[in-house]
Design a protein around this motif. Structure first.
Motif, short mmCIF file in Angstrom:
data_model
loop_
_atom_site.label_atom_id
_atom_site.label_comp_id
_atom_site.label_asym_id
_atom_site.label_seq_id
_atom_site.Cartn_x
_atom_site.Cartn_y
_atom_site.Cartn_z
N THR A 38 0.87 -1.30 -0.07
CA THR A 38 0.05 0.05 0.10
C THR A 38 0.85 1.35 -0.03
O THR A 38 0.21 2.39 0.05
CB THR A 38 -1.02 0.10 1.29
N ARG A 39 2.04 1.31 -0.06
CA ARG A 39 3.08 2.22 -0.04
C ARG A 39 2.78 3.07 1.31
O ARG A 39 2.42 4.52 1.00
CB ARG A 39 2.95 3.14 -1.08
N TRP A 41 4.10 4.37 3.55
CA TRP A 41 5.18 5.75 4.06
C TRP A 41 4.44 6.90 3.47
O TRP A 41 5.02 8.20 4.05
CB TRP A 41 6.32 5.46 3.98
N GLN A 42 3.59 6.88 2.36
CA GLN A 42 3.41 8.04 1.65
C GLN A 42 1.93 8.45 2.23
O GLN A 42 1.77 9.68 1.93
CB GLN A 42 3.12 7.58 0.31
N ASP A 43 1.16 7.79 2.69
CA ASP A 43 -0.10 8.15 3.23
C ASP A 43 -0.66 7.53 4.89
O ASP A 43 -0.30 6.37 4.75
CB ASP A 43 -1.08 7.55 2.24
N SER A 44 -0.88 8.44 5.49
CA SER A 44 -1.17 7.97 6.70
C SER A 44 -2.68 7.00 7.12
O SER A 44 -2.60 6.16 7.84
CB SER A 44 -1.68 9.26 7.96
#
Length: 87
Positions: A38-39, A41-44
């Protein structure tokens, strides 16, 4: 050489503590994979969902392993129960 007299006797089930350990390992694996996929680290929001997925995996896998363990402990159909479920 003499044979050891303290040989462990094989049982058909593992402890519930071991079943919970399997759930924990699966939960950590799902956490790592869901963070990568989900990557997070880019979205909380994705980061929060990664922990939700890991928690669900931990609960489901632990519950399923405990149910299988309980079924094998109560199995009376097979006299030769020398095969553990989770080992």
């Amino acid at each position: 050489m003499a044979a050891s007299k303290s040989e462990k006797r094989s049982t058909s089930t593992v402890s519930y503590k071991d079943a919970l350990k399997v759930g924990l390992v699966c939960g950590v694996a799902v956490l790592i994979l869901s963070i990568i996929v989900t990557r997070a680290w880019q979205d909380s929001t994705a980061f929060g969902f990664a922990f939700v997925y890991a928690g669900a995996a931990l609960v489901l896998v632990s519950a399923f392993a405990c149910i299988l363990n309980w079924v094998m402990r109560n199995d009376t159909q097979n006299d030769d129960q020398s095969y553990p479920i989770l080992k």
